[in-house]
Write an enzyme that holds these catalytic residues in place. Structure first.
Site, mmCIF file in Angstrom:
data_model
loop_
_atom_site.group_PDB
_atom_site.id
_atom_site.type_symbol
_atom_site.label_atom_id
_atom_site.label_comp_id
_atom_site.label_asym_id
_atom_site.label_seq_id
_atom_site.Cartn_x
_atom_site.Cartn_y
_atom_site.Cartn_z
ATOM 1 N N LYS A 10 8.100 -15.060 -21.687
ATOM 2 C CA LYS A 10 8.749 -13.853 -21.143
ATOM 3 C C LYS A 10 9.575 -13.159 -22.211
ATOM 4 C CE LYS A 10 7.004 -12.989 -18.318
ATOM 5 N NZ LYS A 10 5.953 -13.817 -18.012
ATOM 6 N N ASN A 12 0.785 -0.650 6.088
ATOM 7 C CA ASN A 12 1.191 -1.385 4.893
ATOM 8 C C ASN A 12 1.762 -2.701 5.375
ATOM 9 O OD1 ASN A 12 2.081 -2.293 2.453
ATOM 10 N ND2 ASN A 12 3.974 -1.083 2.486
ATOM 11 N N GLY A 13 1.196 -3.820 4.917
ATOM 12 C CA GLY A 13 1.734 -5.130 5.307
ATOM 13 C C GLY A 13 0.623 -6.068 5.735
ATOM 14 N N GLU A 20 7.179 -20.827 -20.096
ATOM 15 C CA GLU A 20 7.163 -19.508 -19.445
ATOM 16 C C GLU A 20 8.379 -18.691 -19.853
ATOM 17 O OE1 GLU A 20 5.154 -17.690 -18.130
ATOM 18 O OE2 GLU A 20 6.323 -16.199 -17.053
ATOM 19 N N LYS A 50 -1.906 -5.205 -19.309
ATOM 20 C CA LYS A 50 -1.627 -5.942 -18.076
ATOM 21 C C LYS A 50 -2.752 -6.924 -17.775
ATOM 22 C CE LYS A 50 0.555 -7.238 -14.488
ATOM 23 N NZ LYS A 50 1.685 -8.162 -14.740
ATOM 24 N N GLU A 80 7.363 -11.739 -25.262
ATOM 25 C CA GLU A 80 6.420 -10.631 -25.020
ATOM 26 C C GLU A 80 7.133 -9.324 -24.727
ATOM 27 O OE1 GLU A 80 3.840 -10.728 -21.597
ATOM 28 O OE2 GLU A 80 5.198 -12.014 -20.507
ATOM 29 N N HIS A 138 10.316 -34.857 -32.723
ATOM 30 C CA HIS A 138 9.030 -34.845 -33.456
ATOM 31 C C HIS A 138 8.870 -33.553 -34.240
ATOM 32 C CE1 HIS A 138 7.931 -38.453 -31.270
ATOM 33 N NE2 HIS A 138 8.438 -37.875 -30.190
ATOM 34 N N ARG A 190 1.358 1.944 -5.865
ATOM 35 C CA ARG A 190 1.520 0.890 -4.852
ATOM 36 C C ARG A 190 0.195 0.253 -4.452
ATOM 37 N NH1 ARG A 190 6.366 1.043 -2.054
ATOM 38 N NH2 ARG A 190 5.375 0.028 -0.295
ATOM 39 N N CYS A 213 0.868 -1.187 0.000
ATOM 40 C CA CYS A 213 0.000 0.000 0.000
ATOM 41 C C CYS A 213 0.893 1.221 0.000
ATOM 42 C CB CYS A 213 -0.852 0.016 1.260
ATOM 43 S SG CYS A 213 -1.895 -1.413 1.422
ATOM 44 N N TRP A 252 -3.820 -1.439 -1.290
ATOM 45 C CA TRP A 252 -3.798 -2.664 -2.089
ATOM 46 C C TRP A 252 -4.348 -3.724 -1.148
ATOM 47 C CZ3 TRP A 252 -3.046 -4.378 -6.934
ATOM 48 C CH2 TRP A 252 -2.900 -5.742 -7.123
HETATM 49 C C1 AGP Z 1 2.304 -12.733 -18.730
HETATM 50 O O1 AGP Z 1 3.574 -12.130 -18.636
HETATM 51 C C2 AGP Z 1 1.346 -11.929 -19.559
HETATM 52 N N1 AGP Z 1 1.231 -10.614 -19.053
HETATM 53 C C3 AGP Z 1 0.010 -12.648 -19.776
HETATM 54 O O2 AGP Z 1 0.284 -13.884 -20.393
HETATM 55 C C4 AGP Z 1 -0.813 -12.942 -18.503
HETATM 56 O O3 AGP Z 1 -0.176 -13.926 -17.742
HETATM 57 C C5 AGP Z 1 -2.193 -13.448 -18.929
HETATM 58 O O4 AGP Z 1 -2.835 -12.425 -19.667
HETATM 59 C C6 AGP Z 1 -3.087 -13.856 -17.745
HETATM 60 O O5 AGP Z 1 -3.350 -12.738 -16.968
HETATM 61 P P1 AGP Z 1 -4.010 -12.973 -15.516
HETATM 62 O O6 AGP Z 1 -3.020 -13.769 -14.732
HETATM 63 O O7 AGP Z 1 -4.222 -11.602 -14.959
HETATM 64 O O8 AGP Z 1 -5.290 -13.731 -15.714
#
Ligand code: AGP
Length: 614
Positions: free
Chosen positions: A491, A102-103, A487, A609, A494, A510, A27, A2, A76
């Site tokens: 990373k 905060n915490g 993953e 996001k 993206e 394959h 935050r 927070c 938060w």
């Molecule tokens: C991950 O780095 C991406 N930002 C994206 O794949 C994300 O994980 C996905 O959109 C799912 O989002 P969420 O966890 O908020 O559901």
């Protein structure tokens, strides 16, 4: 995480507080509030609003308060959904003390029962309200704010930072720190306090950082610091801040993503500490008897999510099969929601999501509920839509994740899934107590191992400089690290826009082996595991065809280090926790490659996001 701010001096306190909260809104932003000493009417003036700071600003316009000392907070949520009643500042039941926090206070439930027995009536569902009432209760008995504060805080367990204001002790602020950040700003005839320096920089660059279990008394004239336990005064030399505000919000890191990667050890530590009680049992404060009864009866588990969260779901499905001995699978939400899945009331559908607002995952939740399955959300944002609609919820407590590329939320999901698996295994009695204890012991070592990896990032720097101009990468893993390969590739793609593909290493023959050449680095995730020898064979096949191998392996693995072109060591850990450790160097590798290519790391092109549309 927070945002806290406090001021005592000669300026209009509410303006200073609101400006400070603007700089801290990153935050936490689900509610906000201020409290100050009303110099006309006397006593405390408190105003709180759900939602963004702009709503509080609008609401403040209806009041005219003269004040030069106050506190503010932007939230938060961790306990209690976002709402005005759960917003900070919280006051004690007699309205004498206001507190911003905060915490997380771990032993709030026990203390709440004790205070209820002493006649305290609670209004909110927050852990914070217990703290301010405990202080208030001692204050009424001791008539001394500092003594009351020391007595109360000495009984609290957890990680927290507080700022306190007392209506009948109007010219001072009381500040406390344990694990969560708080910094004091030194002015002339005025002093400030905030969660980070970004709220202080418009007024001063001279700051004092409190250490754990220290408290400070701020007045217009001076700042005095004391040790909570001994009560002895502490001398602390001020520091001078050289950052601008934006740099301060990132904690001095160039990007939020890098800051959030470096937050991972502390956050994982807090999650593990919070979720294991003194008897060594795993527990979740948000799961009640109803959830336990349903979980005891389930016969299958589906992990459903998107993107990074899907990779966490894959790991979760392996854990559920291995330890809870339940048939388990993982699917992407966008497929699950449209394939008319066959579900029964004996099925559990676990939705993993950082934001709790992803459209496909929300639709999958609704589909599962409509078909009678038990739905459990593992989510980071408290009070989010998915959290509210699922039959049960477990929060990952990773704090706000600002960078679009998920990092700390992912490792928080993995740790939370492991803990949940042991909890589920307990309900199904599929694990021996000794086995659980050994695994929890290994899990408790993970945060320190992550910290050690972060300290070795120089080696990664060199490796990233060597490969940042490459446009094609292949990631390979097996078992628990097949999701790690996916993953790691996500990373990199993206945030750097390179073509990066993750594969199950057993799939090489394959198809993907056709891609191997001297231009394409292949990242092989090969820590000690039951499929280690198979990974070594993959590495040898790639080298035999002139390929480039960047290997992640267990510290001291000379065999792999000699085979690979580049080797990054991972501290030893139990195989099932290796995806948590392996995620860190892969996050850093992607970050560095993207940064070397001048990409907009925190806000990569075309991405958001939270994907709230299909
Ligand atoms: C991950 O780095 C991406 N930002 C994206 O794949 C994300 O994980 C996905 O959109 C799912 O989002 P969420 O966890 O908020 O559901």
């Amino acid at each position: 995480m927070c945002g806290i701010v406090g001021y005592v001096g000669k300026r209009d306190a509410l303006s200073v507080l609101m400006k400070g909260l603007e700089h801290l809104e990153y935050r936490g932003y689900d509610s906000a509030g201020v409290a100050c000493i009303d110099e006309k009417a006397g006593g405390l003036f408190v105003l709180k609003e759900e939602g963004k700071l702009s709503r509080l600003k609008e609401s403040l316009k209806k009041h005219s308060v003269v004040s030069t000392v106050g506190i503010g907070h932007t939230r938060w949520a961790t306990h209690g959904e976002p709402s005005r009643v759960n917003a900070h500042p919280h006051t004690d039941c007699k309205g004498q003390i206001a507190l911003v926090h905060n915490g997380i206070i771990e032993n709030y439930a026990l203390l709440k029962e004790e205070l209820k027995r002493r006649g305290v009536a609670f209004r909110s569902k927050t852990d914070t309200e217990i703290a301010v009432n405990l202080i208030g209760d001692y204050y009424r008995r001791k008539r001394d704010l500092v003594e009351a504060f020391r007595k109360a805080v000495g009984r609290l367990r957890g990680f927290f930072a507080f700022v306190i204001l007392a209506g009948n002790d109007p010219d001072k602020l009381l500040v406390f720190k344990r694990s969560n950040p708080i910094v004091i700003g030194l002015g002339k005839g005025e002093n400030f306090v905030a969660s980070d320096v970004s709220a202080l920089l418009p007024y001063t660059k001279n700051v004092i950082y409190l250490e754990d279990d220290e408290y400070a008394l701020l007045t217009r004239k001076d700042v005095r610091i004391y040790n909570l336990g001994t009560g002895k005064a502490v001398k602390r030399k001020p520091a001078v801040i050289r950052w601008n505000i934006r740099q301060a919000q990132k904690g001095g890191y160039p990007h939020f993503m890098l800051k959030e990667i470096h937050e991972e050890p502390r956050i994982l530590e807090e999650i593990i500490t919070k979720r294991i009680d003194r008897r060594g049992n795993v527990y979740f404060d948000t799961l009640g008897r109803g959830a336990d009864l349903r979980l005891k009866k389930i016969k299958r588990v589906f992990f459903v999510s998107c993107g990074t969260a899907y990779h966490a779901g894959l790991v979760g499905s392996y854990l559920a099969e291995q330890f809870a001995r339940l048939p388990a699978g993982a699917e992407v939400s966008s497929e699950f929601r449209y394939r008319d899945p066959v579900l029964h009331s004996s099925d559990a559908v676990i939705l993993i999501t950082q934001s709790g607002e992803t459209a496909d995952t929300l639709a999958a939740l609704r589909e599962a509920k409509a078909k009678g399955a038990f739905t459990l959300a593992i989510v980071n944002v408290v009070g989010s839509t998915i959290a509210r609609e699922a039959n049960a919820v477990i929060y990952t407590h990773a704090g706000p994740e600002i960078g679009v590329a998920s990092t700390k939320a992912y490792t928080a999901q993995l740790v939370t899934e492991a803990l949940f698996t042991f909890y589920l295994a307990g309900l199904h009695q599929t694990m021996k107590r000794t086995q659980v204890s050994e695994l929890l012991l290994a899990l408790k070592k993970v945060p320190a191992a992550c910290e050690k990896i972060l300290k070795q990032s120089e080696a990664l720097d060199r490796c990233s400089r060597k490969y940042f101009r490459h446009q094609n990468f292949l990631y390979l893993g097996r078992g628990y690290n097949f999701p790690t390969a996916l993953e790691g590739a996500l990373k990199l793609k993206e945030i750097s826009y390179a073509h990066a593909h993750g594969y199950a290493a057993g799939e090489m023959k394959h198809g993907p082996i056709a891609l191997v050449d001297h231009k394409q680095p292949v990242i092989c995730i090969a820590p000690a595991s039951k499929t280690y020898e198979k990974m070594i064979s993959n590495v040898e096949e790639i080298k035999a065809r002139g390929g480039i191998v960047i290997a992640l392996g267990t510290e001291g693995d000379r065999r792999l280090a000699e085979l690979a072109d580049d080797f990054f060591p991972l501290p030893p850990t139990h195989e099932v926790f290796s995806p948590i450790l392996a995620a860190i160097p892969l996050q850093l590798f992607a970050y560095k490659i993207a940064a070397f290519n001048g990409r907009d790391v925190d806000q990569p092109r075309n991405l958001a996001k939270s994907v709230t549309v299909e």
